[in-house]
Design a protein around this motif. Structure first.
Motif, PDB file in Angstrom:
ATOM      1  N   PRO A  79      17.744 -31.149 -50.102  1.00 55.65           N
ATOM      2  CA  PRO A  79      18.722 -30.048 -50.028  1.00 55.65           C
ATOM      3  C   PRO A  79      19.731 -30.273 -48.910  1.00 55.65           C
ATOM      4  O   PRO A  79      19.357 -30.515 -47.760  1.00 55.65           O
ATOM      5  CB  PRO A  79      17.842 -28.819 -49.775  1.00 55.65           C
ATOM      6  N   GLY A  97      21.141 -25.104 -45.950  1.00 54.98           N
ATOM      7  CA  GLY A  97      20.040 -24.161 -45.903  1.00 54.98           C
ATOM      8  C   GLY A  97      19.914 -23.362 -47.183  1.00 54.98           C
ATOM      9  O   GLY A  97      18.807 -23.085 -47.667  1.00 54.98           O
ATOM     10  N   GLY A 138      18.102 -25.339 -49.669  1.00 50.92           N
ATOM     11  CA  GLY A 138      16.674 -25.354 -49.386  1.00 50.92           C
ATOM     12  C   GLY A 138      16.005 -24.080 -49.846  1.00 50.92           C
ATOM     13  O   GLY A 138      14.896 -24.114 -50.413  1.00 50.92           O
ATOM     14  N   GLU A 139      16.654 -22.945 -49.618  1.00 44.26           N
ATOM     15  CA  GLU A 139      16.123 -21.677 -50.114  1.00 44.26           C
ATOM     16  C   GLU A 139      15.967 -21.730 -51.630  1.00 44.26           C
ATOM     17  O   GLU A 139      14.919 -21.371 -52.182  1.00 44.26           O
ATOM     18  CB  GLU A 139      17.057 -20.528 -49.733  1.00 44.26           C
ATOM     19  N   GLY A 181      13.116 -24.063 -52.746  1.00 39.72           N
ATOM     20  CA  GLY A 181      11.794 -23.496 -52.534  1.00 39.72           C
ATOM     21  C   GLY A 181      11.463 -22.418 -53.544  1.00 39.72           C
ATOM     22  O   GLY A 181      10.337 -22.350 -54.072  1.00 39.72           O
ATOM     23  N   ASP A 192      11.521 -18.143 -44.387  1.00 40.77           N
ATOM     24  CA  ASP A 192      12.861 -18.642 -44.068  1.00 40.77           C
ATOM     25  C   ASP A 192      12.807 -19.324 -42.700  1.00 40.77           C
ATOM     26  O   ASP A 192      12.372 -18.734 -41.715  1.00 40.77           O
ATOM     27  CB  ASP A 192      13.834 -17.456 -44.047  1.00 40.77           C
ATOM     28  N   HIS A 244      12.296 -23.387 -46.007  1.00 40.75           N
ATOM     29  CA  HIS A 244      13.381 -24.332 -45.764  1.00 40.75           C
ATOM     30  C   HIS A 244      13.594 -24.400 -44.255  1.00 40.75           C
ATOM     31  O   HIS A 244      13.322 -23.441 -43.529  1.00 40.75           O
ATOM     32  CB  HIS A 244      14.671 -23.922 -46.492  1.00 40.75           C
ATOM     33  N   ASN A 293      16.385 -25.541 -41.152  1.00 39.71           N
ATOM     34  CA  ASN A 293      17.800 -25.789 -40.887  1.00 39.71           C
ATOM     35  C   ASN A 293      17.931 -26.896 -39.849  1.00 39.71           C
ATOM     36  O   ASN A 293      17.817 -26.650 -38.658  1.00 39.71           O
ATOM     37  CB  ASN A 293      18.498 -24.519 -40.393  1.00 39.71           C
ATOM     38  N   GLY A 306      19.096 -28.756 -45.277  1.00 39.93           N
ATOM     39  CA  GLY A 306      18.101 -27.694 -45.423  1.00 39.93           C
ATOM     40  C   GLY A 306      16.841 -28.156 -46.106  1.00 39.93           C
ATOM     41  O   GLY A 306      16.541 -27.713 -47.220  1.00 39.93           O
ATOM     42  N   VAL A 326      13.143 -28.721 -47.550  1.00 37.24           N
ATOM     43  CA  VAL A 326      12.166 -27.741 -47.994  1.00 37.24           C
ATOM     44  C   VAL A 326      10.782 -28.335 -47.785  1.00 37.24           C
ATOM     45  O   VAL A 326      10.511 -29.467 -48.175  1.00 37.24           O
ATOM     46  CB  VAL A 326      12.415 -27.322 -49.460  1.00 37.24           C
TER      47      VAL A 326
END
Length: 991
Positions: free
Chosen positions: A575, A578, A581-582, A585, A687, A709, A711, A728, A730
């Motif tokens: 990712p 961020g 990544g969210e 996930g 987070d 995720h 940062n 980001g 995960v």
């Protein structure tokens, strides 16, 4: 012997040695920390951690870990160089969305390597971001001119994720609601993969169509995507397909090559609704995949559907033009689950570089580059045909596909021996793309590599002009006509222009940026060193594994270190933001439930205090958002959580929590929250935005998280770059590992898995490249290698100390809204200005703008609670800067009291008029009831009075230095609403 320093912190060489990086990274030294701890009534950092962090999650300070011991900067660079030396950079002809380019040295030196650009934050405070905003407006203008669209956003992550954003836009906008999206069969394979992953979670059906041969089929669909030129290199006219699709009510999207558009008719001229793409070949190296700035541009009427950030021209308090973010500014915090996208999906630093590449070359220079690429491609094509090869397409721009029945691998090997990399789609085809770096000598070498396989050898290269096969697609409209694109073509002019832009901005090289939840910490020069090494930024993202052995080993080491730090079992670095990544996930959670026959689990619980990106990401992953209330102390309301779990039963997919909470505290009941969700069959998403308060103190994978995720542009020192780049990653528990992002072109499919040999991540890609923004991963690798476990724990504790010190110092004027049960905060504190505003009439905006006059970037405003400021000083700021900030806040409070007492009118005082520009305080007439000195140099006399009452020689020197280095904002306070009502998102066209 290494010098040892007595300290309340761990007193050994790893933290305090004269060559220890830790003591250079952490701004508060031993004496300063002892002073701060004494103010708080504590004896050492361990006592602070025991007081602030719940004992149920706190790690022992001597807990053994798998991280290597921290080392010196010179030793770390030596290790990094050894990894770089294991890479082999060969000339790439692979193409497939990535092309060789020359980065002008003046741009590399003055942007990429300049902390004034790479340490800046997202331009949410526009008065102190005018340089970045101007550069981004230039970026938008460049994209709009070349694509023929009306409005472009200020960058996205890459071409493939831009196409995914366009998919979402089309679904929102189309008149036809059938869940079908048509994709050109000649679309980049990586884009197809990313689209497939995004569509699957939203119940969208993708259908491939060969539009060139089949035209627009009679299908009920909401949108179509055309690649132009095609991934195979073919150039064809999609106007009829676009017209037919629009007639049916579908939204038309064109994925286009910007350099090709210097020569070819634009998508806008052909009637497209949306154009997406990348600016990578405008001066940005391959980078083994990134970062690069993508874009989404739209026709007039779709401005409010545009994903990401948009820069527009407004006006300031004096009526002068000023730049600001328009329309979508911070909309994920306002509209949450109804947001069109997460605006964290941007690559500002790379967008600036691409824009300056266009400025430096101008329209004539870009046209010359485009024509050279096209002509040399046409010359090679003619030579290959004359040599008896079969080319799959006659009309091309920069890419050739050659039929070589059964000999593709053999030819690729021959090219590798000659120092070139080809793409082989199958055993019968070789694919090669030319770019601006291909010289006439290279062209001869390429022809020579083909020669042994030619059915008719002996043909000579003869120059051919491109365009004869393009027909009516030859571009006949001008572009980049604004003076900015014709004014800075010498290096002297360009250097000075970049300096002028940088001087308008406030970045970490000027002072503290105390933004809550954003972790604006030191981006050390040693950490940054590797990103410009050709061994790391030179490989193509699809280069063979043997060419990138060093990068792959770095990636594997970094994955293992992040596993250790988080308590999870595996990590994907793919990712490239961020927000990605969210999304990755949450997509893994959905896929996990579906694999167990529980696809009906689609409810995501999101606390009311959560980052706004959480709700937007949940919706993008196809989940329904249900908000969980906070209690009076800012914690997750356990009673409401239990009720929401009961209400949704078997529909519960996950909860997204931020830890420490967005309210700035270590919630005591985090394990209870995780257990309640797990008992109901849901998964826990933690987070990682606030991970800077957890490293080597607590591990989310151990206290109940299933996936997080991270940062890397916050906790792990990759610079924010003015709003991107970001990474980001995960991290997840083993049961989610098979569903993390995979990639068909990945060089090393197996990833480290705690307690096992490895695991293959089998989920859909979320990035165009297998390892996302791989060229900036050396920054994080270097940071962890320098710090080691002990150094990271010391940094975490120091960050918590700084936040608590600021909270304590300002307690009487701006009390902290939320604290933990012990009365301490985590790494940030929310200052409650609401009583102050109610009493004095001075707002959060007034305080934020007045801080500019004092030489500070404002803290995070009105998030997560309206009328508050969230302050995160990080571990990197020294005590002098922390005190200077607290002094400024106290003096601002005193100024507000003066307004309340009638010393200044409520509508004409230094707070409501802030910020003050140099021009405003040097006008012949000064009509305000306060002095010019108070306007421009606030608090100077108060500081001197305070210094006279104590031994303040050091502070006095600091104050004198501050006056000498005064930051002058270039514009007065900007009118936000005017810029939205009168949207201007490109440089005004010259008649």
């Amino acid at each position: 012997m290494t010098e040892r320093i007595d300290t309340a912190s761990p007193a050994d060489d790893a933290v305090n040695g004269h060559d220890s990086f830790v003591r250079r990274h952490v701004g508060t030294g031993a004496d300063a920390q002892q002073h701060m701890l004494a103010e708080l009534g504590l004896k050492d950092l361990d006592e602070l951690l025991r007081a602030a962090v719940p004992g149920t999650i706190l790690l022992d300070s001597d807990a053994a870990g798998a991280l290597p011991t921290g080392i010196s900067e010179s030793a770390a660079l030596e290790e990094l160089r050894a990894l770089a030396d294991r890479n082999t950079v060969r000339r790439s002809l692979i193409g497939m969305g990535y092309y060789g380019t020359h980065t002008p040295a003046v741009i590399q030196r003055n942007v990429l390597e300049n902390p004034a650009w790479y340490t800046a934050y997202t331009p949410y405070q526009p008065e102190i971001s005018q340089g970045r905003l101007e550069a981004l407006l230039t970026f938008q203008t460049m994209v709009c001119d070349l694509t023929g669209m009306a409005v472009s956003n200020a960058s996205t992550l890459d071409e493939s994720t831009s196409a995914a954003e366009a998919l979402m836009l089309a679904r929102r906008q189309a008149r036809r609601k059938a869940p079908v999206f048509l994709v050109d069969a000649d679309t980049l394979p990586s884009t197809k993969e990313v689209l497939a992953g995004r569509a699957a979670g939203l119940g969208i059906e993708l259908r491939e169509v060969d539009f060139r041969t089949e035209g627009m089929p009679d299908v009920d669909c909401f949108g179509v995507l055309v690649q132009y030129p095609g991934a195979s290199g073919r150039v064809w006219d999609p106007s009829a397909v676009i017209a037919a699709a629009k007639e049916s009510g579908a939204v038309t999207v064109v994925s286009a090559d910007l350099l090709a558009l210097t020569m070819l008719r634009s998508p806008g001229a052909m009637g497209a609704d949306v154009t997406v793409g990348t600016t990578q070949r405008f001066g940005i190296p391959f980078g083994f995949g990134g970062p690069h700035a993508g874009f989404v541009a739209v026709r007039a009427g779709l401005e409010r559907q545009l994903p990401g950030r948009l820069v527009g021209i407004s006006k300031d308090a004096d009526g002068d033009p000023a730049f600001r973010l328009s329309l979508q500014t911070r909309e994920q915090h306002i509209r949450r689950e109804k947001a069109t996208s997460s605006i964290t999906t941007a690559q500002v630093l790379l967008a600036v570089m691409a824009a300056m590449y266009a400025v430096y070359h101008g329209p004539d220079g870009l046209t010359r580059i485009g024509r050279q690429v096209a002509d040399r491609t046409a010359t090679l094509a003619a030579h290959l045909r004359a040599s008896g090869f079969e080319l799959l397409d006659d009309a091309v721009f920069d890419t050739l596909e050659v039929r070589v029945t059964g000999r593709a691998a053999e030819i690729a090997d021959a090219f590798a021996q000659a120092g070139f990399l080809l793409h082989t789609p199958d055993a019968d085809t070789v694919h090669l793309s030319l770019d601006e770096t291909v010289t006439e000598e290279d062209l001869s070498s390429i022809a020579a590599a083909f020669a042994p396989f030619a059915p008719k050898p002996g043909e000579e290269l003869s120059p051919v002009s491109a365009g004869e096969s393009w027909g009516g697609l030859v571009r006949d409209t001008p572009f980049l006509q604004h003076p900015v694109f014709s004014s800075f073509h010498s290096e002297t002019a360009m250097m000075r222009y970049l300096r002028r832009l940088a001087d308008k901005d406030f970045a970490l090289d000027r002072g503290m940026i105390p933004l809550g939840s954003c972790t604006m910490k030191l981006n050390a020069a040693t950490e940054m060193a590797g990103i410009t090494w050709p061994a790391f930024n030179g490989p193509h993202p699809f280069a063979p594994a043997e060419d990138v052995a060093g990068s792959l080993d770095l990636i594997e080491q970094l994955e293992r270190w992040l596993i250790e730090l988080t308590g999870y079992d595996t990590v994907s670095l793919q990712p490239n933001a961020g927000s990605q990544g969210e999304y990755a996930g949450l997509a893994a959670i959905r896929a996990y439930h579906a694999s167990r026959g529980e696809s009906g689990r689609d409810v995501c619980l999101v606390p009311s205090s959560a980052h706004g990106t959480n709700a937007a990401s949940a919706v993008n992953a196809g989940l329904r958002v249900v908000v969980v209330d906070s209690d009076a102390h800012g914690n997750i309301d356990l009673d409401d959580l239990k009720q929401k779990i009961k209400d949704h039963g078997d529909e519960l997919a996950a909860i997204m929590i931020t830890y420490p909470s967005t309210h700035g505290v270590y919630e005591e009941e985090v394990r209870t929250v995780c257990e309640l969700v797990h008992d109901a069959g849901g998964q826990v998403y933690v987070d990682g935005a606030n991970l800077n308060a957890l490293l080597e103190v607590a591990r989310p994978g151990e206290f109940g998280g299933d996936v997080s995720h991270l940062n890397l542009h916050k906790t792990f020192c990759i610079p924010h770059g003015g709003g991107g780049p970001g990474v980001g990653p995960v991290a997840a528990k083993a049961h989610l590992a098979p569903f993390l992002p995979g990639h068909p072109m990945i060089q090393r499919p197996e990833h480290p898995l705690a307690g096992a040999d490895g695991v293959v991540h089998g989920g859909a890609p979320v990035s165009q490249a297998p390892y996302g923004s791989a060229s900036i991963l050396p920054i994080t690798w270097t940071y962890i290698r320098l710090m080691g476990a002990e150094g990271l724990r010391h940094a975490t504790a120091s960050a918590v100390l700084a936040a608590n010190y600021v909270s304590y110092r300002l307690r009487d004027v701006f009390p902290t809204l939320y604290t933990g049960e012990s009365g301490y905060v985590a790494h940030e504190c929310i200052l409650d200005l609401r009583p102050f505003t109610a009493r004095t009439g001075i707002t959060v905006d007034d305080v934020a703008k007045r801080l500019i006059d004092y030489g500070f970037h404002a803290p995070t405003m009105s998030f997560p609670v309206a009328g508050t400021l969230m302050v995160e000083p990080t571990e990197s700021e020294d005590l002098m800067e922390l005190d200077r900030f607290c002094d400024a806040m106290e003096m601002i409070a005193k100024e507000a009291e003066d307004v309340l007492a009638g010393a200044w009118p409520a509508d004409d005082n230094p707070l409501v008029n802030a910020p003050h520009t140099a021009r405003s305080v040097t006008l012949d007439e000064w009509a305000h009831p306060y002095s010019r000195q108070i306007a421009a140099y606030p608090g100077v006399q108060a500081s001197k009075d305070a210094e006279n009452s104590r031994d303040g020689s050091r502070l006095h020197t600091s104050e004198a230095m501050r006056i000498q280095s005064k930051y002058w904002p270039p514009v007065r306070r900007i009118e936000q609403a005017w810029g939205d009502r009168n949207l201007t998102a490109v440089w005004p066209r010259e008649d």
